[in-house]
Design a protein around this motif. Sequence first.
Motif, PDB file in Angstrom:
ATOM      1  N   ALA A 108      43.499  40.241  38.943  1.00 58.93           N
ATOM      2  CA  ALA A 108      44.330  39.165  39.487  1.00 58.93           C
ATOM      3  C   ALA A 108      45.252  38.574  38.427  1.00 58.93           C
ATOM      4  CB  ALA A 108      43.445  38.074  40.073  1.00 58.93           C
ATOM      5  N   ALA A 109      44.855  38.673  37.156  1.00 63.03           N
ATOM      6  CA  ALA A 109      45.678  38.113  36.082  1.00 63.03           C
ATOM      7  C   ALA A 109      46.969  38.917  35.948  1.00 63.03           C
ATOM      8  CB  ALA A 109      44.899  38.138  34.768  1.00 63.03           C
ATOM      9  N   PRO A 110      48.088  38.271  35.584  1.00 63.03           N
ATOM     10  CA  PRO A 110      49.373  38.980  35.469  1.00 63.03           C
ATOM     11  C   PRO A 110      49.330  40.051  34.377  1.00 63.03           C
ATOM     12  CG  PRO A 110      49.533  36.777  34.529  1.00 63.03           C
ATOM     13  CD  PRO A 110      48.208  36.845  35.235  1.00 63.03           C
ATOM     14  N   ILE A 111      50.123  41.082  34.563  1.00 68.01           N
ATOM     15  CA  ILE A 111      50.229  42.179  33.598  1.00 68.01           C
ATOM     16  C   ILE A 111      51.655  42.182  33.060  1.00 68.01           C
ATOM     17  CG2 ILE A 111      50.156  44.683  33.299  1.00 68.01           C
ATOM     18  CD1 ILE A 111      48.057  44.786  35.500  1.00 68.01           C
ATOM     19  N   ALA A 112      51.794  41.998  31.748  1.00 69.64           N
ATOM     20  CA  ALA A 112      53.118  41.918  31.123  1.00 69.64           C
ATOM     21  C   ALA A 112      53.608  43.318  30.770  1.00 69.64           C
ATOM     22  CB  ALA A 112      53.049  41.050  29.872  1.00 69.64           C
ATOM     23  N   ILE A 113      54.736  43.719  31.364  1.00 68.60           N
ATOM     24  CA  ILE A 113      55.355  45.018  31.086  1.00 68.60           C
ATOM     25  C   ILE A 113      56.862  44.810  31.000  1.00 68.60           C
ATOM     26  CG2 ILE A 113      55.811  47.345  31.948  1.00 68.60           C
ATOM     27  CD1 ILE A 113      53.108  47.337  33.249  1.00 68.60           C
ATOM     28  N   ASN A 114      57.441  45.211  29.866  1.00 66.41           N
ATOM     29  CA  ASN A 114      58.898  45.086  29.669  1.00 66.41           C
ATOM     30  C   ASN A 114      59.383  43.665  29.945  1.00 66.41           C
ATOM     31  OD1 ASN A 114      58.865  47.789  29.097  1.00 66.41           O
ATOM     32  ND2 ASN A 114      59.721  48.439  31.063  1.00 66.41           N
ATOM     33  N   ASP A 115      58.683  42.704  29.355  1.00 68.68           N
ATOM     34  CA  ASP A 115      59.055  41.283  29.483  1.00 68.68           C
ATOM     35  C   ASP A 115      58.975  40.769  30.919  1.00 68.68           C
ATOM     36  OD1 ASP A 115      59.579  41.162  26.739  1.00 68.68           O
ATOM     37  OD2 ASP A 115      61.635  41.873  27.036  1.00 68.68           O
ATOM     38  N   VAL A 153      49.409  42.377  40.488  1.00 69.13           N
ATOM     39  CA  VAL A 153      48.878  43.373  41.422  1.00 69.13           C
ATOM     40  C   VAL A 153      47.449  42.992  41.775  1.00 69.13           C
ATOM     41  CG1 VAL A 153      50.299  45.313  40.685  1.00 69.13           C
ATOM     42  CG2 VAL A 153      48.177  44.848  39.505  1.00 69.13           C
ATOM     43  N   GLY A 154      47.205  42.927  43.048  1.00 65.63           N
ATOM     44  CA  GLY A 154      45.834  42.718  43.484  1.00 65.63           C
ATOM     45  C   GLY A 154      45.192  44.068  43.763  1.00 65.63           C
ATOM     46  N   VAL A 155      43.953  44.042  44.204  1.00 66.09           N
ATOM     47  CA  VAL A 155      43.267  45.276  44.530  1.00 66.09           C
ATOM     48  C   VAL A 155      42.428  45.066  45.776  1.00 66.09           C
ATOM     49  CG1 VAL A 155      41.312  44.749  43.014  1.00 66.09           C
ATOM     50  CG2 VAL A 155      41.783  47.116  43.645  1.00 66.09           C
ATOM     51  N   SER A 156      42.515  45.991  46.690  1.00 67.89           N
ATOM     52  CA  SER A 156      41.667  45.985  47.884  1.00 67.89           C
ATOM     53  C   SER A 156      40.564  47.016  47.679  1.00 67.89           C
ATOM     54  CB  SER A 156      42.489  46.332  49.135  1.00 67.89           C
ATOM     55  OG  SER A 156      43.472  45.348  49.366  1.00 67.89           O
ATOM     56  N   ASN A 162      43.619  42.107  48.457  1.00 69.27           N
ATOM     57  CA  ASN A 162      42.936  41.461  47.335  1.00 69.27           C
ATOM     58  C   ASN A 162      41.544  40.960  47.713  1.00 69.27           C
ATOM     59  OD1 ASN A 162      43.261  40.975  44.545  1.00 69.27           O
ATOM     60  ND2 ASN A 162      43.400  38.782  44.937  1.00 69.27           N
ATOM     61  N   ASN A 163      40.802  41.763  48.482  1.00 71.75           N
ATOM     62  CA  ASN A 163      39.433  41.389  48.829  1.00 71.75           C
ATOM     63  C   ASN A 163      38.575  42.637  48.980  1.00 71.75           C
ATOM     64  OD1 ASN A 163      38.912  41.872  52.011  1.00 71.75           O
ATOM     65  ND2 ASN A 163      41.058  41.319  51.672  1.00 71.75           N
ATOM     66  N   PHE A 164      37.292  42.420  49.230  1.00 70.46           N
ATOM     67  CA  PHE A 164      36.313  43.508  49.277  1.00 70.46           C
ATOM     68  C   PHE A 164      35.667  43.543  50.654  1.00 70.46           C
ATOM     69  CE2 PHE A 164      31.697  44.447  48.841  1.00 70.46           C
ATOM     70  CZ  PHE A 164      31.803  45.815  48.612  1.00 70.46           C
TER      71      PHE A 164
END
Length: 623
Positions: A304-311, A316-319, A352-354
């Motif tokens: 859930a935490a942000p991913i820094a790529i190219n500034d 992205v969440g995940v199901s 973003n859930n299980f």
Amino acid sequence: MTSSSYKSVPPVLRKVHILAVGLALLIATFSLILVEYATLKSSLSDKLQVQMQIVASNITQTLDAGKHKSIENVLSSLSAAPEIDAVALYGLQQERIAHYVRNGQLPDMAAKSPVTELTVNTNLLNAEIWQPVMEKGHQRAVLYARANLKQLYRNLLWYIGTTIMVMLVTLYAAASLLSRLQRAVLQAEERAGFLTNYDTVTHLLNRYAFNQRFQTLLDEAQQKSSVLALLVFDLDDFKVVNDTLGHDVGDMLLRVVAQRMVATGNLDHVIYRVGGDEFAMILEKSEEVENIHAIANRFIEALAAPIAINDRNLYVGVSIGASLYPYDGEDAAHLLRDADAAMYYAKSRGKNNFQMFSVEMHHKSSNRLTLESEMRVALEQGQFELHYQPQIALPSQKLIGVEALIRWNHPQRGVLMPSNFIPIAEEVGLIVPIGQWVLREACQQAMAWKAAGIEGLRMSVNLSGRQFRQESLVNGVTQIIEETHMDTDLLELEITETVLMEDAETTITRLKELKAMGIHLSIDDFGTGYSSMAYLKRFPVSRLKIDRSFIRDIPLDADDVAITTATIQMAHSLKLEVVAEGVENQVQLQFLCAQGCDIAQGFLFSQPVDRHAMTEIAKARET
């Protein structure tokens, strides 16, 4: 020997390979030396024969005159040839007429039978030749010569040295090449093994390795009567990243996601990449299976935490979906199918859930696959059609436009509403060709109404998120406008607030290109996203459409009243028209008129109807 088995070859056998090459070179070298020795001896013999023939022809003339001194001078001329040790001329009675000796003794001709033809004898030390001296067909004498083989052996030694040097260099080169080939084979084998079992982007184990391991664990679980849990992870909206930022950024994102997932699991948790943005994990311990919800939620929180790529900060969440052995299935295919069904159900529940698998999910998953297949047929066979909902100006209640809404005339299920198939079309990418069909059909209908004398009726068409993100969007719209001869002043494109804010700068550029073509632009479902006022005033749009969820409970819900009132005031301050969706009764209409809302649409005026009914409504309102 195949590369797959080469790694198992003992080092001793690899040395034997080199020794075998060396032995082959040694045999070849020895053979070459023997051939060279024979060649040198043959060459020496030929040379002696030529020399003896020359001498024999020179001394024939002096035999009759008995000039032995002259004959000796002729024989002494052979001293210039260092290989000649002795030469002599014998008469037919084996008497010695003349001779020249540098080394050694002359042969005892008394013990030798008469020489009537050329005779050559060689051994390891020297070569002897007897040459009959002939005159007018009659033998007059015998010429004898003995040559040493010193020069031959000097040449042979030089040849042996050169050949051995070449052999050693060749052996070294062969050993180096063989060693490099061995390393190359081992590297190729390791690379092949890596490609067979590992994903090249994330370096996680791949689907092949997953299938192998999963089947092994299933066999063990069957023998021990134990339980297994299969978790399938699918990134939410990963296609958005690929479509908007490119596959390079998508690959970087996958690598970071893989690293986070590995860091989140413990040493027993093996993460597999089994598809584009799909991962899997197997829980084989009963205590972990019992704690599966907590484990899944840990992964959801980690991603859930942000991913820094190219500034950029990407979210992205995940199901996650899960199935259990033996309760949900007893073979890999069924368990995978069930976990996938649970994962898609998780996506349908807001992402973003299980979710754990249930039989109901299987039916929904099967229905989803069936609909996907049938949608492709529907496009080919023309099963889609457009319905139109009037847009009414306030307070005059004049018809000023329509919104085009798709319907699916399913041959078995009847008329299907967009909510039944559009989300699936979005997921599988069919929304793009469907969206192009909608735009083309709407433009053709707008021009048909214009040709029929129905003037000024603006056609409003929704653009899906995936359709709007396509690099070819502007070119595609331009092509359809040219094909249908569409009057762009009668065309309005609606884009949802959420889609517009995904990449605001790119959005602004794309909107300006569409605006430059004379197309009107509208923000759909306003209020459900998170538009920044700074960006909102930069978007070249002419209308805001208030989402029906804010209109439904007016005027009973104070919050909806406040939000709607504020939205109308803000839009007017930005010189934008406001369209209220979902107007169903007079109370709502009176409230919107009082607040200065510009346009309304909803069941109060008309449900969406086909083109024939819409034509009648337009003609009736003109009178």
